[in-house]
Design a protein around this motif. Structure first.
Motif, PDB file in Angstrom:
ATOM      1  N   TYR A   1       0.866  -1.041   0.262  1.00 24.22           N
ATOM      2  CA  TYR A   1      -0.166   0.099  -0.103  1.00 24.22           C
ATOM      3  C   TYR A   1       0.898   1.200  -0.008  1.00 24.22           C
ATOM      4  CZ  TYR A   1      -2.752  -3.872   1.751  1.00 24.22           C
ATOM      5  OH  TYR A   1      -3.269  -4.959   2.061  1.00 24.22           O
TER       6      TYR A   1
ATOM      7  N   GLU B   1      -5.152   3.980   0.611  1.00 28.11           N
ATOM      8  CA  GLU B   1      -5.090   2.539   0.355  1.00 28.11           C
ATOM      9  C   GLU B   1      -5.002   1.706   1.714  1.00 28.11           C
ATOM     10  OE1 GLU B   1      -2.990   2.346  -4.083  1.00 28.11           O
ATOM     11  OE2 GLU B   1      -1.879   1.677  -2.257  1.00 28.11           O
TER      12      GLU B   1
ATOM     13  N   THR C   1      -8.456   1.656   3.194  1.00 29.99           N
ATOM     14  CA  THR C   1      -9.290   0.539   2.328  1.00 29.99           C
ATOM     15  C   THR C   1      -9.098  -0.639   2.489  1.00 29.99           C
ATOM     16  OG1 THR C   1      -9.639   2.239   0.573  1.00 29.99           O
ATOM     17  CG2 THR C   1     -10.027   0.016  -0.074  1.00 29.99           C
TER      18      THR C   1
ATOM     19  N   GLN D   1     -10.969  -0.005  -7.306  1.00 34.09           N
ATOM     20  CA  GLN D   1      -9.461   0.446  -6.811  1.00 34.09           C
ATOM     21  C   GLN D   1      -8.592   0.222  -7.810  1.00 34.09           C
ATOM     22  OE1 GLN D   1      -8.942   1.417  -3.266  1.00 34.09           O
ATOM     23  NE2 GLN D   1     -11.019   1.511  -3.508  1.00 34.09           N
TER      24      GLN D   1
ATOM     25  N   ASN E   1      -5.267   0.033  -6.860  1.00 34.48           N
ATOM     26  CA  ASN E   1      -4.247  -1.014  -6.437  1.00 34.48           C
ATOM     27  C   ASN E   1      -4.882  -2.614  -6.683  1.00 34.48           C
ATOM     28  OD1 ASN E   1      -3.344  -2.960  -4.448  1.00 34.48           O
ATOM     29  ND2 ASN E   1      -2.223  -1.433  -3.425  1.00 34.48           N
TER      30      ASN E   1
ATOM     31  N   LEU F   1      -6.136  -4.625  -3.478  1.00 32.55           N
ATOM     32  CA  LEU F   1      -7.261  -4.245  -3.154  1.00 32.55           C
ATOM     33  C   LEU F   1      -8.680  -4.510  -3.926  1.00 32.55           C
ATOM     34  CD1 LEU F   1      -6.188  -0.755  -1.453  1.00 32.55           C
ATOM     35  CD2 LEU F   1      -6.467  -2.799  -0.284  1.00 32.55           C
TER      36      LEU F   1
END
Length: 560
Positions: free
Chosen positions: A208, A213, A216, A250, A252, A255
């Protein structure tokens, strides 16, 4: 190469604290700049504590629950628990408070319950009354809420409540990156029971990159835990409430995978509640195979034309024979409704799974309650002059793990959280190959030239290290030498290409026995005891292997 015995190890009395400090230091070095403010404050409070208080806090964090009776806490290395608790109370990492009655009841003794009842209303106590019966009397006592704190004080009972579990949850999330490893992992390593590959853990490689992030990640972890509890306890699922808590898509990848897993679970719940429109909407938000399969099945019930288009896309997405079969079966049903007669015009040839019947052999063996049917069959082939190994999934997986060991543990961003991983975080996801494509292409070219030295190098240099693909207890040096001497380059290349196509799927279903004839020629045998049948994925493996070496299924019956 013989495995060396692990010498007995005596852990220091404060081993748990040392391990916690190791975890804390590692996480802080990589993530402290994006810690939530509350956890930063808790960490600062922890760092200000004397050592004995730190040790007590870690002890309590490692226990189940959040309420503890002070008189029940005894740790020799800490000494006076009340003294160690005082700084924790001052920093509010602990607080002194009465727990909910259900928790309180579980921690008091029968004798204490009788004393309390006597003090409250002096009932006619019978010696045969059980704890549960006394609990019912207590619940019926109207003066209990007001008199219980006074009685506790008279008895000298002090309750401590942890007030910093979010800090531990954050540390565990960032250090282990999953919900199944905890502080006990350190003990396995300390005792020498597990040794892991070395790889760099840097701030640049963290999972992250921002506080958003990280928040989340915490939210998704809490949602996943709540979902697990809700489904385990079979509680009502109000989908609108769950959807309101679900974060937006997201950037990422980690995630987003976790978010899509929840989408799939909510979609399945919507199906069960006959909310097909909602289920379809949820499945359409995920590119995962499982979501697209469920999408096809939902559309099949409401719109066969849309379902036909969806299953054609599903067929193109298939990465293994099981997925191929699923797409073909759905397409076959839909084509009958839509009067489509030529599946080859819409499903790629890759999807046409031709039925396969492997070579069968039959044996009648004497039963032995102390040995598995696979081992009895191995004994039979040994008597026939074969070098027979009960290897199941360990040989083919082991060869893959050795061939790509350094690539599996390559320094890719966001895939390593701690020193105790059996594989990178993305090992069983679609982007595993894509993120390492150059390295994999180079390795396959090296193997294609007939150079197998990399397998031998890794077998020696990585001996005993944990790798999710290599079972050292089964894949021993004699078996490895047999394989490396007798498996052709063509076979190894095809095997590795197959596994790389879908590592999660192709790591199981391999034949039970590997045989070598006197001249070294290999063959594979799947063993089936009385009444047992071949699974589809076992048939697919036998079909693949039969292109290179004899691959058979052996049906065993018992002699009278």
């Amino acid at each position: 190469m013989m495995a060396t015995a692990v010498a007995a190890v005596t852990l220091p009395a404060d081993y748990y604290w040392q391990n916690f400090e190791l975890m804390l230091t590692s996480v802080a070095e990589r993530y402290l700049d994006i810690f939530p403010a509350e956890q930063q404050r808790a960490l600062q409070c922890y760092q200000s504590l004397p050592d004995k208080s730190k040790m007590l806090l870690v002890r309590l964090l490692s226990r189940k629950g959040e309420w503890f009776r002070l008189d029940k806490l005894h740790y020799r290395e800490i000494g006076d628990i009340a003294d160690a608790a005082q700084p924790l109370l001052c920093t509010e990492l602990l607080q002194q408070t009465l727990p909910p009655l259900e928790i309180w009841f579980g921690a008091v003794t029968l004798a204490e319950l009788k004393t309390l009842l006597h003090d409250i209303n002096d009932p006619q106590l019978s010696p045969w009354r059980s704890k549960q019966q006394l609990w019912q009397l207590l619940q019926a006592a109207p003066q209990l809420p007001t008199q219980l704190p006074q009685w506790q004080q008279q008895q000298g009972l002090v309750w401590l409540q942890l007030n910093c579990q979010p800090l531990l949850e954050l540390l565990l999330l960032l250090y282990f990156g999953n919900r199944y490893q905890d502080l006990s992992q350190f003990v396995l390593s300390d005792l020498g029971l597990q040794r892991f590959e070395c790889y760099a853990l840097t701030r640049e490689g963290r999972a992250y990159q921002s506080s958003d992030e990280l928040q989340t990640a915490l939210s998704l972890a809490a949602l996943a835990a709540n979902w697990e509890q809700t489904t385990h306890q079979k509680m009502p699922i109000v989908l609108a409430d769950w959807l309101a808590q679900l974060p937006a898509p997201q950037d990422n990848p980690l995630l987003e995978r976790r978010r899509q897993k929840l989408l799939l679970q909510l979609g399945r719940a919507a199906e069960r509640q006959q909310q097909l429109a909602l289920a379809i909407s949820l499945y359409q938000q995920s590119p995962a195979w499982s979501a697209n399969e469920r999408l096809c099945r939902c559309l099949e019930k409401v719109d066969s034309q849309q379902a036909l288009a969806a299953v054609i896309a599903l067929g193109k997405q298939a990465q293994n024979e099981a997925q191929q079969q699923t797409a073909t079966r759905i397409f076959t049903r839909l084509s009958k409704q839509r009067r489509v007669t030529d599946s080859s015009q819409v499903l790629p040839p890759f999807q046409q799974v031709v039925p396969y019947k492997p070579i069968e052999i039959s044996l009648a063996l004497l039963p032995n309650a102390e040995r598995r049917v696979e081992l009895l069959t191995q004994d039979y082939f040994l008597e026939q002059g074969f070098d027979a190994w009960f290897s199941e999934n360990s040989v083919l997986c082991g060869l893959f793990g050795l061939a790509f060991w350094d690539i599996i543990f390559a320094p890719i961003v966001g895939v390593f959280d701690n020193p105790y991983q059996r594989a990178p975080r993305d090992m069983y996801h679609a982007d595993f190959v894509a993120r390492r494509q150059t390295l994999i292409t180079q390795r396959m070219a090296q193997l294609a030239s007939g150079d197998k030295r990399i397998l031998q190098q890794h077998f020696v240099s990585k001996q005993g290290l944990v790798n999710d693909w290599v079972n050292w207890q089964v894949f021993t040096e004699p078996l490895f030498k047999r394989c490396i001497s007798n498996f052709s380059t063509e076979f190894l290349l095809a095997l590795f290409q197959r596994i790389l196509r879908d590592p999660a799927h192709y790591r199981s279903g391999h034949p039970d026995l590997l045989l070598f004839a006197a001249d070294g020629a290999p063959q594979f045998v799947e063993v089936k005891g009385p009444g047992d049948k071949l699974a589809d994925h076992q048939i697919h493996w036998l079909r693949f292997l039969a292109d290179f070496y004899p691959a058979k299924v052996c049906y065993v019956d018992w002699k009278n």
